[in-house]
Design a protein around this motif. Structure first.
Motif, PDB file in Angstrom:
ATOM      1  N   LEU A 163      22.961  29.987  41.969  1.00 42.44           N
ATOM      2  CA  LEU A 163      23.718  31.075  41.356  1.00 42.44           C
ATOM      3  C   LEU A 163      24.074  32.126  42.400  1.00 42.44           C
ATOM      4  O   LEU A 163      25.235  32.505  42.547  1.00 42.44           O
ATOM      5  CB  LEU A 163      22.910  31.699  40.215  1.00 42.44           C
ATOM      6  CG  LEU A 163      23.553  32.894  39.520  1.00 42.44           C
ATOM      7  CD1 LEU A 163      24.842  32.496  38.813  1.00 42.44           C
ATOM      8  CD2 LEU A 163      22.569  33.505  38.538  1.00 42.44           C
ATOM      9  N   LEU A 164      23.096  32.588  43.136  1.00 50.10           N
ATOM     10  CA  LEU A 164      23.324  33.638  44.123  1.00 50.10           C
ATOM     11  C   LEU A 164      24.251  33.183  45.243  1.00 50.10           C
ATOM     12  O   LEU A 164      25.032  33.975  45.775  1.00 50.10           O
ATOM     13  CB  LEU A 164      21.991  34.115  44.700  1.00 50.10           C
ATOM     14  CG  LEU A 164      22.076  35.283  45.677  1.00 50.10           C
ATOM     15  CD1 LEU A 164      22.776  36.492  45.047  1.00 50.10           C
ATOM     16  CD2 LEU A 164      20.685  35.655  46.160  1.00 50.10           C
ATOM     17  N   ALA A 165      24.223  31.906  45.589  1.00 48.03           N
ATOM     18  CA  ALA A 165      25.064  31.386  46.673  1.00 48.03           C
ATOM     19  C   ALA A 165      26.556  31.486  46.367  1.00 48.03           C
ATOM     20  O   ALA A 165      27.380  31.359  47.278  1.00 48.03           O
ATOM     21  CB  ALA A 165      24.687  29.930  46.977  1.00 48.03           C
ATOM     22  N   GLN A 166      26.937  31.750  45.123  1.00 49.82           N
ATOM     23  CA  GLN A 166      28.353  31.854  44.766  1.00 49.82           C
ATOM     24  C   GLN A 166      28.911  33.253  45.031  1.00 49.82           C
ATOM     25  O   GLN A 166      30.108  33.487  44.871  1.00 49.82           O
ATOM     26  CB  GLN A 166      28.570  31.459  43.304  1.00 49.82           C
ATOM     27  CG  GLN A 166      27.978  30.119  42.908  1.00 49.82           C
ATOM     28  CD  GLN A 166      28.167  29.033  43.943  1.00 49.82           C
ATOM     29  OE1 GLN A 166      29.292  28.738  44.340  1.00 49.82           O
ATOM     30  NE2 GLN A 166      27.067  28.431  44.396  1.00 49.82           N
ATOM     31  N   PHE A 167      28.058  34.185  45.422  1.00 48.54           N
ATOM     32  CA  PHE A 167      28.455  35.577  45.646  1.00 48.54           C
ATOM     33  C   PHE A 167      28.363  35.936  47.126  1.00 48.54           C
ATOM     34  O   PHE A 167      27.448  35.490  47.818  1.00 48.54           O
ATOM     35  CB  PHE A 167      27.514  36.525  44.887  1.00 48.54           C
ATOM     36  CG  PHE A 167      27.644  36.453  43.393  1.00 48.54           C
ATOM     37  CD1 PHE A 167      28.540  37.273  42.723  1.00 48.54           C
ATOM     38  CD2 PHE A 167      26.860  35.581  42.657  1.00 48.54           C
ATOM     39  CE1 PHE A 167      28.654  37.220  41.347  1.00 48.54           C
ATOM     40  CE2 PHE A 167      26.964  35.519  41.278  1.00 48.54           C
ATOM     41  CZ  PHE A 167      27.867  36.340  40.624  1.00 48.54           C
ATOM     42  N   GLU A 193      29.215  43.320  36.723  1.00 45.24           N
ATOM     43  CA  GLU A 193      29.290  44.234  35.565  1.00 45.24           C
ATOM     44  C   GLU A 193      29.271  43.395  34.295  1.00 45.24           C
ATOM     45  O   GLU A 193      30.219  42.663  34.026  1.00 45.24           O
ATOM     46  CB  GLU A 193      30.578  45.064  35.606  1.00 45.24           C
ATOM     47  CG  GLU A 193      30.722  45.960  36.814  1.00 45.24           C
ATOM     48  CD  GLU A 193      29.762  47.136  36.810  1.00 45.24           C
ATOM     49  OE1 GLU A 193      29.195  47.460  35.743  1.00 45.24           O
ATOM     50  OE2 GLU A 193      29.563  47.708  37.897  1.00 45.24           O
ATOM     51  N   TYR A 194      28.173  43.484  33.540  1.00 37.18           N
ATOM     52  CA  TYR A 194      28.016  42.647  32.347  1.00 37.18           C
ATOM     53  C   TYR A 194      27.660  43.431  31.092  1.00 37.18           C
ATOM     54  O   TYR A 194      27.322  42.844  30.085  1.00 37.18           O
ATOM     55  CB  TYR A 194      26.926  41.597  32.601  1.00 37.18           C
ATOM     56  CG  TYR A 194      27.398  40.446  33.453  1.00 37.18           C
ATOM     57  CD1 TYR A 194      27.553  39.179  32.919  1.00 37.18           C
ATOM     58  CD2 TYR A 194      27.703  40.631  34.784  1.00 37.18           C
ATOM     59  CE1 TYR A 194      27.985  38.125  33.698  1.00 37.18           C
ATOM     60  CE2 TYR A 194      28.138  39.582  35.573  1.00 37.18           C
ATOM     61  CZ  TYR A 194      28.276  38.336  35.022  1.00 37.18           C
ATOM     62  OH  TYR A 194      28.710  37.298  35.796  1.00 37.18           O
ATOM     63  N   GLY A 252      25.159  45.974  38.612  1.00 35.01           N
ATOM     64  CA  GLY A 252      24.536  46.161  39.908  1.00 35.01           C
ATOM     65  C   GLY A 252      24.873  45.053  40.872  1.00 35.01           C
ATOM     66  O   GLY A 252      25.793  44.256  40.658  1.00 35.01           O
ATOM     67  N   PRO A 253      24.098  44.973  41.963  1.00 36.04           N
ATOM     68  CA  PRO A 253      24.370  43.966  42.992  1.00 36.04           C
ATOM     69  C   PRO A 253      24.062  42.549  42.522  1.00 36.04           C
ATOM     70  O   PRO A 253      23.182  42.328  41.687  1.00 36.04           O
ATOM     71  CB  PRO A 253      23.460  44.363  44.149  1.00 36.04           C
ATOM     72  CG  PRO A 253      22.545  45.420  43.658  1.00 36.04           C
ATOM     73  CD  PRO A 253      23.028  45.878  42.316  1.00 36.04           C
ATOM     74  N   ALA A 254      24.785  41.594  43.100  1.00 35.57           N
ATOM     75  CA  ALA A 254      24.631  40.188  42.715  1.00 35.57           C
ATOM     76  C   ALA A 254      23.206  39.691  42.920  1.00 35.57           C
ATOM     77  O   ALA A 254      22.712  38.883  42.124  1.00 35.57           O
ATOM     78  CB  ALA A 254      25.617  39.321  43.493  1.00 35.57           C
ATOM     79  N   ALA A 278      33.390  38.406  44.962  1.00 35.96           N
ATOM     80  CA  ALA A 278      33.128  39.748  45.491  1.00 35.96           C
ATOM     81  C   ALA A 278      32.813  40.684  44.325  1.00 35.96           C
ATOM     82  O   ALA A 278      32.143  41.701  44.504  1.00 35.96           O
ATOM     83  CB  ALA A 278      34.331  40.257  46.274  1.00 35.96           C
ATOM     84  N   TYR A 279      33.312  40.323  43.136  1.00 36.11           N
ATOM     85  CA  TYR A 279      33.098  41.114  41.919  1.00 36.11           C
ATOM     86  C   TYR A 279      33.207  40.163  40.748  1.00 36.11           C
ATOM     87  O   TYR A 279      34.087  39.297  40.716  1.00 36.11           O
ATOM     88  CB  TYR A 279      34.162  42.208  41.795  1.00 36.11           C
ATOM     89  CG  TYR A 279      34.133  42.949  40.489  1.00 36.11           C
ATOM     90  CD1 TYR A 279      33.300  44.045  40.309  1.00 36.11           C
ATOM     91  CD2 TYR A 279      34.939  42.553  39.430  1.00 36.11           C
ATOM     92  CE1 TYR A 279      33.268  44.730  39.100  1.00 36.11           C
ATOM     93  CE2 TYR A 279      34.922  43.231  38.220  1.00 36.11           C
ATOM     94  CZ  TYR A 279      34.082  44.322  38.061  1.00 36.11           C
ATOM     95  OH  TYR A 279      34.047  44.991  36.863  1.00 36.11           O
ATOM     96  N   ARG A 280      32.305  40.318  39.783  1.00 36.06           N
ATOM     97  CA  ARG A 280      32.383  39.511  38.564  1.00 36.06           C
ATOM     98  C   ARG A 280      31.984  40.382  37.393  1.00 36.06           C
ATOM     99  O   ARG A 280      30.975  41.083  37.426  1.00 36.06           O
ATOM    100  CB  ARG A 280      31.472  38.287  38.646  1.00 36.06           C
ATOM    101  CG  ARG A 280      31.463  37.488  37.319  1.00 36.06           C
ATOM    102  CD  ARG A 280      31.126  36.052  37.514  1.00 36.06           C
ATOM    103  NE  ARG A 280      32.381  35.299  37.345  1.00 36.06           N
ATOM    104  CZ  ARG A 280      32.468  34.072  36.872  1.00 36.06           C
ATOM    105  NH1 ARG A 280      31.380  33.391  36.585  1.00 36.06           N
ATOM    106  NH2 ARG A 280      33.630  33.481  36.726  1.00 36.06           N
ATOM    107  N   SER A 281      32.797  40.342  36.339  1.00 34.46           N
ATOM    108  CA  SER A 281      32.447  41.031  35.097  1.00 34.46           C
ATOM    109  C   SER A 281      32.602  40.054  33.939  1.00 34.46           C
ATOM    110  O   SER A 281      33.417  39.132  33.990  1.00 34.46           O
ATOM    111  CB  SER A 281      33.337  42.260  34.872  1.00 34.46           C
ATOM    112  OG  SER A 281      34.686  41.880  34.689  1.00 34.46           O
ATOM    113  N   GLU A 282      31.788  40.266  32.923  1.00 32.82           N
ATOM    114  CA  GLU A 282      31.830  39.415  31.741  1.00 32.82           C
ATOM    115  C   GLU A 282      32.292  40.251  30.563  1.00 32.82           C
ATOM    116  O   GLU A 282      31.710  41.304  30.267  1.00 32.82           O
ATOM    117  CB  GLU A 282      30.443  38.847  31.450  1.00 32.82           C
ATOM    118  CG  GLU A 282      30.418  37.954  30.223  1.00 32.82           C
ATOM    119  CD  GLU A 282      29.013  37.468  29.901  1.00 32.82           C
ATOM    120  OE1 GLU A 282      28.774  36.264  30.010  1.00 32.82           O
ATOM    121  OE2 GLU A 282      28.175  38.311  29.544  1.00 32.82           O
TER     122      GLU A 282
END
Length: 169
Positions: A30-34, A41-42, A47-49, A125-129
């Motif tokens: 999971l972390l390797a994708q960031f 932002e969920y 916060g940070p990945a 670089a940024y992901r929100s759900e």
């Protein structure tokens, strides 16, 4: 600006690997994708990945199983090394209520992302759900208990991680 087919497939694979990390409870994947310094932002988390991956592993560990399904990907390339995306999803979670009864929790919505390519590699670089709907029902999969299904597992027990078993003698 249009990205290449290779760029699009790399971003689509990125989203699929993200889901595999969640479903197989593989925090490293999971972390390797960031990218380092990426932000998430969920609503339930901001916060940070790095902290997000730890949050997910702790939260999902309490679930009996999880299954995420991806829908359409819309990707807008704004330059050779940046893109924005919208990805539809449906997520299933087997959870337990306060009295220990199994529940089927379904969540559907969209991810709104910003991707960066560094040294030829695309990552978040940024992901929100964004959540569009939720459904919470009593579990109704009694057939699973009596049918001879091969059930999905978490890493390393899932058949995905046993490639030798997939080879024919």
């Amino acid at each position: 600006m249009m990205g290449t087919a290779d760029d699009r497939f790399a971003i689509i694979d990125l989203a699929a690997l993200y889901m595999r990390g969640l479903d197989r409870l593989d925090g490293d994947l999971l972390l390797a994708q960031f990218w380092p310094g990426a932000r998430c932002e969920y609503g339930v988390f901001s916060g940070p990945a790095e902290d997000f991956a730890a949050f997910c592993m702790k939260m999902l560990k309490e679930h009996q199983r999880n299954h995420h399904m991806l829908g359409q990907h819309l990707i807008d390339f704004t330059g050779p090394n940046e893109a924005y995306g919208e990805v539809y999803y449906q997520a299933y979670h087997r959870v337990f209520d306060n009295s220990g009864d199994a529940r089927d929790l379904f969540i559907a919505g969209r991810y709104v992302d910003r991707y960066e390519r560094r040294d030829g590699v695309w990552k978040f670089a940024y992901r929100s759900e964004l959540v569009d709907w939720v459904r919470d029902d009593p579990a109704t999969d009694g057939m699973v208990a009596v049918a001879p299904f091969i059930m999905g597992q978490r890493k390393p027990d899932d058949p995905l991680y046993n490639r030798q078993a997939m080879r024919h003698p």
